[in-house]
Design a protein around this motif. Sequence first.
Motif, PDB file in Angstrom:
ATOM      1  N   HIS A  74      85.678  27.478 108.281  1.00 52.86           N
ATOM      2  CA  HIS A  74      86.108  26.120 108.626  1.00 52.86           C
ATOM      3  C   HIS A  74      87.624  26.089 108.674  1.00 52.86           C
ATOM      4  O   HIS A  74      88.307  26.934 108.091  1.00 52.86           O
ATOM      5  CB  HIS A  74      85.587  25.098 107.610  1.00 52.86           C
ATOM      6  CG  HIS A  74      86.125  25.297 106.222  1.00 52.86           C
ATOM      7  ND1 HIS A  74      87.275  24.708 105.754  1.00 52.86           N
ATOM      8  CD2 HIS A  74      85.660  26.058 105.186  1.00 52.86           C
ATOM      9  CE1 HIS A  74      87.491  25.074 104.505  1.00 52.86           C
ATOM     10  NE2 HIS A  74      86.534  25.897 104.137  1.00 52.86           N
ATOM     11  N   HIS A  78      89.776  20.942 106.500  1.00 57.48           N
ATOM     12  CA  HIS A  78      88.835  20.246 107.384  1.00 57.48           C
ATOM     13  C   HIS A  78      87.434  20.798 107.124  1.00 57.48           C
ATOM     14  O   HIS A  78      87.279  21.949 106.718  1.00 57.48           O
ATOM     15  CB  HIS A  78      89.205  20.421 108.859  1.00 57.48           C
ATOM     16  CG  HIS A  78      90.468  19.724 109.252  1.00 57.48           C
ATOM     17  ND1 HIS A  78      91.722  20.220 108.931  1.00 57.48           N
ATOM     18  CD2 HIS A  78      90.682  18.551 109.926  1.00 57.48           C
ATOM     19  CE1 HIS A  78      92.643  19.399 109.403  1.00 57.48           C
ATOM     20  NE2 HIS A  78      92.042  18.386 109.999  1.00 57.48           N
ATOM     21  N   ASP A  80      85.066  21.441 109.320  1.00 56.24           N
ATOM     22  CA  ASP A  80      84.458  22.185 110.421  1.00 56.24           C
ATOM     23  C   ASP A  80      85.523  22.993 111.145  1.00 56.24           C
ATOM     24  O   ASP A  80      86.722  22.905 110.854  1.00 56.24           O
ATOM     25  CB  ASP A  80      83.770  21.226 111.394  1.00 56.24           C
ATOM     26  CG  ASP A  80      82.654  21.894 112.169  1.00 56.24           C
ATOM     27  OD1 ASP A  80      82.529  23.126 112.062  1.00 56.24           O
ATOM     28  OD2 ASP A  80      81.921  21.198 112.884  1.00 56.24           O
ATOM     29  N   PRO A  82      87.729  24.239 114.590  1.00 51.15           N
ATOM     30  CA  PRO A  82      88.286  23.522 115.748  1.00 51.15           C
ATOM     31  C   PRO A  82      87.275  23.444 116.880  1.00 51.15           C
ATOM     32  O   PRO A  82      86.318  24.226 116.953  1.00 51.15           O
ATOM     33  CB  PRO A  82      89.510  24.374 116.130  1.00 51.15           C
ATOM     34  CG  PRO A  82      89.836  25.165 114.908  1.00 51.15           C
ATOM     35  CD  PRO A  82      88.551  25.399 114.185  1.00 51.15           C
ATOM     36  N   ARG A  83      87.460  22.489 117.771  1.00 55.07           N
ATOM     37  CA  ARG A  83      86.467  22.256 118.808  1.00 55.07           C
ATOM     38  C   ARG A  83      86.357  23.417 119.789  1.00 55.07           C
ATOM     39  O   ARG A  83      85.329  23.564 120.460  1.00 55.07           O
ATOM     40  CB  ARG A  83      86.823  20.984 119.574  1.00 55.07           C
ATOM     41  CG  ARG A  83      88.177  21.018 120.252  1.00 55.07           C
ATOM     42  CD  ARG A  83      88.452  19.729 120.980  1.00 55.07           C
ATOM     43  NE  ARG A  83      89.740  19.749 121.661  1.00 55.07           N
ATOM     44  CZ  ARG A  83      90.204  18.742 122.391  1.00 55.07           C
ATOM     45  NH1 ARG A  83      89.492  17.655 122.519  1.00 55.07           N
ATOM     46  NH2 ARG A  83      91.389  18.826 122.979  1.00 55.07           N
ATOM     47  N   TRP A  84      87.382  24.238 119.875  1.00 57.01           N
ATOM     48  CA  TRP A  84      87.334  25.357 120.826  1.00 57.01           C
ATOM     49  C   TRP A  84      86.774  26.622 120.204  1.00 57.01           C
ATOM     50  O   TRP A  84      86.524  27.611 120.919  1.00 57.01           O
ATOM     51  CB  TRP A  84      88.737  25.659 121.361  1.00 57.01           C
ATOM     52  CG  TRP A  84      89.708  26.156 120.315  1.00 57.01           C
ATOM     53  CD1 TRP A  84      90.485  25.396 119.502  1.00 57.01           C
ATOM     54  CD2 TRP A  84      89.974  27.520 119.972  1.00 57.01           C
ATOM     55  NE1 TRP A  84      91.232  26.185 118.668  1.00 57.01           N
ATOM     56  CE2 TRP A  84      90.935  27.499 118.936  1.00 57.01           C
ATOM     57  CE3 TRP A  84      89.507  28.753 120.423  1.00 57.01           C
ATOM     58  CZ2 TRP A  84      91.434  28.662 118.353  1.00 57.01           C
ATOM     59  CZ3 TRP A  84      90.004  29.909 119.837  1.00 57.01           C
ATOM     60  CH2 TRP A  84      90.946  29.866 118.826  1.00 57.01           C
ATOM     61  N   ARG A  86      83.927  28.748 117.793  1.00 60.90           N
ATOM     62  CA  ARG A  86      82.534  28.720 117.346  1.00 60.90           C
ATOM     63  C   ARG A  86      82.258  29.939 116.474  1.00 60.90           C
ATOM     64  O   ARG A  86      82.978  30.947 116.547  1.00 60.90           O
ATOM     65  CB  ARG A  86      81.568  28.698 118.539  1.00 60.90           C
ATOM     66  CG  ARG A  86      81.691  27.441 119.387  1.00 60.90           C
ATOM     67  CD  ARG A  86      80.747  27.472 120.561  1.00 60.90           C
ATOM     68  NE  ARG A  86      80.870  26.273 121.370  1.00 60.90           N
ATOM     69  CZ  ARG A  86      80.183  26.040 122.485  1.00 60.90           C
ATOM     70  NH1 ARG A  86      79.327  26.955 122.931  1.00 60.90           N
ATOM     71  NH2 ARG A  86      80.359  24.922 123.157  1.00 60.90           N
ATOM     72  N   GLY A 100      85.751  31.900 121.049  1.00 58.92           N
ATOM     73  CA  GLY A 100      86.064  30.689 121.800  1.00 58.92           C
ATOM     74  C   GLY A 100      87.131  30.966 122.828  1.00 58.92           C
ATOM     75  O   GLY A 100      87.708  32.062 122.898  1.00 58.92           O
ATOM     76  N   GLU A 106      95.373  23.575 122.723  1.00 57.19           N
ATOM     77  CA  GLU A 106      95.225  24.244 121.428  1.00 57.19           C
ATOM     78  C   GLU A 106      96.359  25.212 121.130  1.00 57.19           C
ATOM     79  O   GLU A 106      96.238  26.040 120.206  1.00 57.19           O
ATOM     80  CB  GLU A 106      93.891  25.004 121.355  1.00 57.19           C
ATOM     81  CG  GLU A 106      92.685  24.134 121.103  1.00 57.19           C
ATOM     82  CD  GLU A 106      92.226  23.394 122.326  1.00 57.19           C
ATOM     83  OE1 GLU A 106      92.445  23.923 123.438  1.00 57.19           O
ATOM     84  OE2 GLU A 106      91.660  22.292 122.188  1.00 57.19           O
ATOM     85  N   HIS A 110      96.395  28.029 113.975  1.00 58.13           N
ATOM     86  CA  HIS A 110      95.171  27.510 113.386  1.00 58.13           C
ATOM     87  C   HIS A 110      94.817  28.391 112.186  1.00 58.13           C
ATOM     88  O   HIS A 110      94.640  29.612 112.335  1.00 58.13           O
ATOM     89  CB  HIS A 110      94.024  27.506 114.389  1.00 58.13           C
ATOM     90  CG  HIS A 110      94.339  26.773 115.667  1.00 58.13           C
ATOM     91  ND1 HIS A 110      94.028  25.450 115.869  1.00 58.13           N
ATOM     92  CD2 HIS A 110      94.961  27.198 116.799  1.00 58.13           C
ATOM     93  CE1 HIS A 110      94.425  25.070 117.063  1.00 58.13           C
ATOM     94  NE2 HIS A 110      94.997  26.127 117.658  1.00 58.13           N
ATOM     95  N   THR A 185      79.439  31.628 126.523  1.00 56.33           N
ATOM     96  CA  THR A 185      78.746  30.471 125.959  1.00 56.33           C
ATOM     97  C   THR A 185      77.250  30.742 125.964  1.00 56.33           C
ATOM     98  O   THR A 185      76.709  31.252 126.947  1.00 56.33           O
ATOM     99  CB  THR A 185      79.040  29.198 126.763  1.00 56.33           C
ATOM    100  OG1 THR A 185      80.444  29.045 126.911  1.00 56.33           O
ATOM    101  CG2 THR A 185      78.466  27.969 126.080  1.00 56.33           C
ATOM    102  N   ASP A 189      73.708  26.081 124.250  1.00 55.57           N
ATOM    103  CA  ASP A 189      74.758  25.059 124.233  1.00 55.57           C
ATOM    104  C   ASP A 189      74.858  24.319 125.553  1.00 55.57           C
ATOM    105  O   ASP A 189      75.546  23.285 125.628  1.00 55.57           O
ATOM    106  CB  ASP A 189      76.108  25.690 123.899  1.00 55.57           C
ATOM    107  CG  ASP A 189      76.121  26.331 122.527  1.00 55.57           C
ATOM    108  OD1 ASP A 189      75.336  25.878 121.660  1.00 55.57           O
ATOM    109  OD2 ASP A 189      76.902  27.276 122.310  1.00 55.57           O
TER     110      ASP A 189
END
Length: 396
Positions: A74, A78, A80, A82-84, A86, A100, A106, A110, A185, A189
């Motif tokens: 994570h 936070h 979770d 980041p959105r980009w 996985r 990702g 972005e 990170h 991907t 998804d």
Amino acid sequence: MEAPELLRVWVLAVMALGGSWATLPDHHVLPDHRVSSETGAIFVHELERELFQEAFLASSEDDSAATPITFQAHLRDHPDLPRWLRYIQRDPHQPGYLYGSPTAAEVGTHAIEVLAYNQHTYETVAQLLVITVVPAPGGDPPYQGEFLVGNRNVEELLPVAARETFLGATAGVWEQDDLHVINVTSALDRGGRVPLPIEGRKEGVYVKVGSRGGFSPCLASAASPQSRFRCSLGQQPLASCYDTFAPHFTIRWCNLTLLQVWPSPTSPGPVWGSGVLEEGGDFQPPTEVPPRDLLPGYLVTLLVPLAVAALLCLLLGHLMCCRREGVQKRDLETSDIQLVHHTTIHGDTEELRHMAGSRDVPRPLSTLPMFNVRTGQRIDPMPGPSDGARVPLLPQ
């Protein structure tokens, strides 16, 4: 609740209460690991089991290859990722992957916290993964093609060797040398169905490949409207070249997508100065605003509601005072029996008032069994004649 789940809850509770990694029982922290990634290209980081296994305090008789290790990742501070980014790990005996495709939004650093725990000894090992995303030197590739590989799962195409093999097969149909994988991907998804637990059934993977060279005639014909029409009929699309993906990769050509992405022009931003006035320069404040006459607006705001209220009061007073019905008109529209009953009530009221002033009075007529309010005639309440005739209370 199983022991691994209890350990996970304990770890999350300690971190939520502000504790550090060192406060966890049987916990070890590995040195920070720093990696970099470019926008417009796939980022894959393998969580190697051997690296975390060396930090576990396992006994000598334990087999490190058979130790089940699971990972949790994570974003720092936070809950979770980041959105980009996985994470996937198919089995505790297999490595995990963080993958990702970062975009221009972005760009930056990170910090990802990775926690590995041994399901046999319940030991945990943590590591901080620092990912630095930098913009690609040439920007995103203008030509992008997305292929659906039907006989693979997503974790099977994340290793470097598998991606190189796929790019080699793609070069045979694209006829370009600067191909690189943009994103990988899972078909789940994208709304795909979970395959049946049968040998050989896979989820499917969407692989997006980019290049700065144009599409080959083979790919153009496979994505042409004629090929789309044939796909709607359940037939294979048009392809004028040899399928170099077989037998390693099964490409579903009806799901081929070709995109041309051109960089959008960016408007120049504001030019920021040093914040210090030049020598000899004077600050010129804005000119004064001329005074405004607010009296008309004030009068309108105050007088209009007052005028409306006055009109409503006059209308209500007219309805209540000037349009009343008189007593005579009311009596003319009222039946005689109702007037008689009303008079009787008034008479009884006056009689009771006289009785209250003096006790030496005859018995009130209202206490008799039957009487005539007009003539004062009393009627015997005992049964009348044998024929059963009754005398009316009021004369007809």
